[in-house]
Scaffold this active site. Structure first.
Site, PDB file in Angstrom:
ATOM      1  N   GLU A   1     -26.839  12.638 -31.700  1.00 25.24           N
ATOM      2  CA  GLU A   1     -27.004  13.742 -30.758  1.00 25.24           C
ATOM      3  C   GLU A   1     -27.992  13.488 -29.628  1.00 25.24           C
ATOM      4  O   GLU A   1     -28.317  14.408 -28.885  1.00 25.24           O
ATOM      5  CB  GLU A   1     -27.371  15.051 -31.492  1.00 25.24           C
ATOM      6  CG  GLU A   1     -26.279  15.507 -32.442  1.00 25.24           C
ATOM      7  CD  GLU A   1     -26.491  16.887 -33.064  1.00 25.24           C
ATOM      8  OE1 GLU A   1     -27.623  17.376 -33.049  1.00 25.24           O
ATOM      9  OE2 GLU A   1     -25.499  17.466 -33.558  1.00 25.24           O
TER      10      GLU A   1
HETATM   11  C1  BMA Z   1     -26.692  18.513 -36.426  1.00 27.59           C
HETATM   12  C2  BMA Z   1     -27.086  17.406 -37.325  1.00 27.59           C
HETATM   13  C3  BMA Z   1     -28.394  17.683 -38.002  1.00 27.59           C
HETATM   14  C4  BMA Z   1     -28.521  19.102 -38.394  1.00 27.59           C
HETATM   15  C5  BMA Z   1     -27.211  19.814 -38.370  1.00 27.59           C
HETATM   16  C6  BMA Z   1     -27.283  21.257 -38.727  1.00 27.59           C
HETATM   17  O1  BMA Z   1     -27.542  18.619 -35.359  1.00 27.59           O
HETATM   18  O2  BMA Z   1     -27.045  16.201 -36.630  1.00 27.59           O
HETATM   19  O3  BMA Z   1     -29.446  17.299 -37.163  1.00 27.59           O
HETATM   20  O4  BMA Z   1     -29.112  19.184 -39.635  1.00 27.59           O
HETATM   21  O5  BMA Z   1     -26.618  19.691 -37.114  1.00 27.59           O
HETATM   22  O6  BMA Z   1     -27.993  21.990 -37.764  1.00 27.59           O
END
Ligand code: BMA
Length: 809
Positions: free
Chosen positions: A422
């Site tokens: 991300e």
């Molecule tokens: C995304 C994942 C994690 C997180 C999840 C739930 O951002 O990559 O970083 O735990 O969503 O929010």
């Protein structure tokens, strides 16, 4: 080379940092290596269980402490011409290493192996090895003061230190900020020539399996040349190591017509022994599988889909995201890794993504994936943050990445490397561009440095820059036309029915929260009485606005739960329905959407999270929903608006499927169902859909079933709007080998029938759940348990036997 492990006999002492008065740490306590300070203090009975109740906060003092690990050991001093190296496979994290009062070095990267030349320092009597750890949190904060702030999620500046990001706390994990020697320690003694490291490329060229081993060889100038031999599947290639100093020797074995390794569902997983020998003594071995991995990014008329190809064939990815299975990863045994991956296998997964905020996993993880045929999508350890590209960090990241890539290279299961979790979308969409004011933030790693390292050291494994990503770095990383997509508006803002609005090319993260099993919850949360607003329950819920999001989901689908136990069932069931709906939807779009990876398989402590299996290994209802939605042949019913429903038949098998779908129409409160049959022709590994008219009656439902696909149902109204008949069934329980069988014959429509016995019979596992029964239909549930129910009749009634009907007023 002679290897002596140095894992036993360590002592731990507290060096600095305030310790609460009630905790009295003796001068030294026994230390387990591999391990960490938390587990050592826990084993000595000095701290309460960090995962219990509200102990997280109580142990916050540990984040700020400095600690000493000390080992006294005897070993012969180095003989003339002998090299002795001290090797740390992993130090967590900010460490100073001293041997016999001489400082060997300082380390600051949990993910790296460190080697120190110690031959000149070893004594004939006792040697004293000391590893001092400084608080990683204090160092991170200090660096932030020196180098400026780099944006991150959650509470602490984790991107300043190369340490597992989630150890600083995550939206499913507590803050621990561990310290310790978390991987094995050893002495390596050698003379003449040795193999220092090995990397491997395994590929399939036509009908020839190629295993290309690169041995990093170190040779004393005066040593005689040594012979290297690499044996694969009975055939041997040999070479001489005759270059003084450090050099690379390439040994390429070609195997004609090998049995080919496939991901599960596509073929078998034959693995061949492969052994490297130096002067005829084995020095390295690995079971290998011949396969060709490709990421296909060929644009089409819509955009640039992300497609995984194995041995030239498109693999329709279905699977899970993986986080560290314990906040203290050294507690994860080989067996436990296998059990956790069996959870993925039995849920019909073919892929696991190792997420970038955790750790590069141990060999045990990848061994199991190789054997089980689970593809591994491997992130580099960068997540939800901006990372400095200046020398102070870059100079540590490059050797880390080189080691990680070399270690995992040539793994049959390894499908792709991915630069970050991300971080590209965060820069674009989370307001970080503005905050960074032109400073480099990590793109150089994801778009240049890491791909170059993979191309050099693991050229047979593909690479993508980030998840989510678009091939064009200027394009929106999380768009729905290119690369992969993280679908988080559902859950964060929207009800799960909105999955149906989206058609990404590859859904690599999407999830819906729900609580851990009741037995897991009550073992860790001690609010009296248990309630949603309880103080300890709040500690075990880390998601932003987590309770409000659960509430929103309940409000959309269920009546107000009668009590905490009903709330628990309703939120677990809602999570299960969300996964069922989302996974069926994304799969029904194949091959337009070529992958679905739910967030997340597992948990690292008892918590309300998106996991389908909780930290005690209990499979939540959502796990069963995932298993159903990931069957090779599957039916999907979803509304398309205007009083219509789309019925999709999804076929993951290589044979075409003529699906004879029986479609039933009934009402929730009625007893009759009217049936018709439709034929849907589905190609091999494809999906096909027809449109159906939705019943007009708000009490109505549609049901679809086929001989080789489990039933799918669509209800015109929600349970909240239309209710369900009160639970009414003939129920019998019988003792069977290994446990009990519960037979349920419905007298009314029963929705989502389940036998959930973990609280009453600890460790009990049920073979299936979430079965919808029409009036008169029967289902049997087998509960496997070592325990004996004092009264088996408890299995025939609430809260063990339950259904959605128990939640509808
Ligand atoms: C995304 C994942 C994690 C997180 C999840 C739930 O951002 O990559 O970083 O735990 O969503 O929010």
């Amino acid at each position: 080379m002679i290897t002596t492990t140095l894992n036993s006999g360590w002592r731990l002492s507290h060096l600095a940092g305030a310790v609460p008065e009630e905790i009295r740490i003796p001068e030294t306590v026994p230390a387990t290596v591999p391990g960490c300070v938390h587990t050592d203090l826990l084993d000595s009975g000095l701290i309460p269980d960090p995962l219990n109740g509200d102990n997280e906060e109580r142990l916050a003092w540990m984040w700020r402490c400095d600690w000493r690990y000390e080992l006294c050991f005897n070993t012969p001093p180095a003989a003339t011409g002998e090299h002795v190296e001290l090797v740390f496979e992993g130090l967590d994290t900010i460490a100073t290493i001293t041997l016999n009062d001489t400082e060997l070095g300082r380390t600051d990267n949990q993910f790296r192996r460190y080697r120190f030349d110690v031959g000149h320092l070893l004594l004939s009597g006792e040697n004293r090895l000391v590893v001092d750890f400084t608080s990683a949190l204090s160092v991170a904060e200090e660096r932030e003061r020196i180098y400026g702030e780099y944006p991150f999620v959650n509470a602490h500046p984790f991107p300043m230190v190369r340490k597992s990001a989630c150890s600083f706390g995550w939206d499913w994990g507590p803050v621990t900020i561990t310290a310790g020697i978390w991987r094995p320690v050893r002495l390596e003694r050698w003379r003449g020539t040795r193999v220092r490291d090995v990397r491997l490329g395994v590929d399939l060229e036509g009908n020839t399996g190629v295993a290309r081993l690169v041995a990093e060889v170190e040779r004393d100038p005066e040593a005689p040349p040594a012979s290297l031999a690499y044996n694969v599947a009975g055939a041997t290639v040999a070479a001489m190591a005759d270059t003084p100093g450090i050099s690379e020797v390439v040994l390429q074995a070609r195997v004609i017509d090998p049995d080919v390794w496939w991901p599960r569902g596509y073929g078998d997983q034959p693995l061949y022994d492969s052994v490297l020998s130096l002067d005829e003594a084995p020095v390295w071995s690995r079971r290998i599988g011949f396969r060709r991995m490709e990421v296909d990014l060929t644009p089409d008329e819509i955009g640039t889909p992300l497609r995984l190809k194995v041995n030239g064939e498109l693999v329709l990815v279905k699977g899970v995201n993986w986080i560290p299975d314990d906040v203290f990863p050294t507690r994860i045994t080989r067996d436990r890794y296998r059990r956790a991956l069996v959870d993925a296998v039995e849920a019909n997964c073919n892929t696991v993504r190792v997420w970038g905020g955790g750790i590069y996993e141990s060999e045990d993880f990848y061994d199991a994936a190789d054997e089980f045929g689970l593809l591994v999508w491997q992130d580099f350890m960068f997540a939800c943050a901006a990372y400095s590209e200046d020398a102070w960090l870059k100079d540590s990241i490059i050797p880390e990445a080189r080691q990680a890539v070399a270690r995992l290279s040539g793994r049959a299961c390894l499908a792709l490397w991915c630069g970050s979790n991300e971080n590209e979308t965060a820069f674009q969409d989370w307001g970080w561009r503005e905050r960074l004011q032109g400073r480099a933030w990590g793109r150089g790693y994801y778009r240049e440095i890491l791909p170059a390292i993979v191309a050099e050291l693991d050229p047979t494994t593909p690479y993508i820059p980030s998840s989510p990503f678009s091939p064009d770095p200027e394009a929106e990383a999380n768009n729905r036309t290119d690369g992969d997509t993280h679908v988080w508006d559902v859950w964060n803002e929207l009800d799960y029915l909105h999955y149906a609005d989206q058609a990404p090319r590859f859904a690599s993260e999407f999830g819906y929260g729900g609580p851990m099993a009741y037995s897991t919850l009550t073992a860790a949360v001690h609010d009296e009485p248990l309630r949603v607003g309880g103080a300890q329950l709040a500690v075990h819920q880390k998601a932003e606005e987590g309770f409000a999001k659960l509430r929103r989901g309940l409000d959309a689908h269920f009546s107000e739960p009668a009590d905490f136990r009903h709330w628990h069932w309703a939120t677990q069931l809602n999570q299960a329905r969300a996964f069922d709906f989302g996974v069926r939807h994304f799969r029904s779009l194949q091959p337009h959407c070529a992958g679905s990876l739910i967030w997340q398989l597992n948990d690292c402590w008892p918590v309300i999270s998106w996991a389908v299996v909780d930290s005690a290994g209990v499979r939540k209802p959502a796990w069963y929903a995932l298993r159903h939605a990931q069957q090779d042949r599957m039916l999907c019913l979803e509304p398309t608006g205007g009083g219509r429903v789309r019925l999709a038949a999804v076929n993951d098998l290589p044979q075409p499927w003529t699906a004879r779908v029986r479609i039933g129409r009934g009402t929730r409160h009625g007893l009759e169902v009217a049936w018709e049959e439709r034929r849907i022709e589905v190609g091999p590994r494809a999906a096909a859909a027809v449109e159906l008219i939705l019943p007009e009656d708000p009490d109505g439902f549609l049901i679809a079933e086929a001989d080789d696909a489990r039933r799918a149902v669509w209800f015109v109204s929600t349970d909240r709007e239309a209710g369900l008949p009160g639970f009414d069934a003939d129920v019998n329980v019988a003792r069977v080998a290994g446990g009990y069988r519960v037979d349920v014959t419905a007298r009314v429509l029963l929705r989502d029938v389940a036998v959930i016995a973990d609280a009453e019979l600890p460790g009990a596992v049920v073979d299936d759940m979430l079965t919808t029964l029409l009036p008169g239909e029967k289902a049997s549930f087998t509960v496997l348990t070592d325990g004996e129910a004092t009264d088996p009749q408890i299995l025939t009634t609430w809260p063990v036997l339950r259904s959605a009907n128990h939640l509808a007023s």
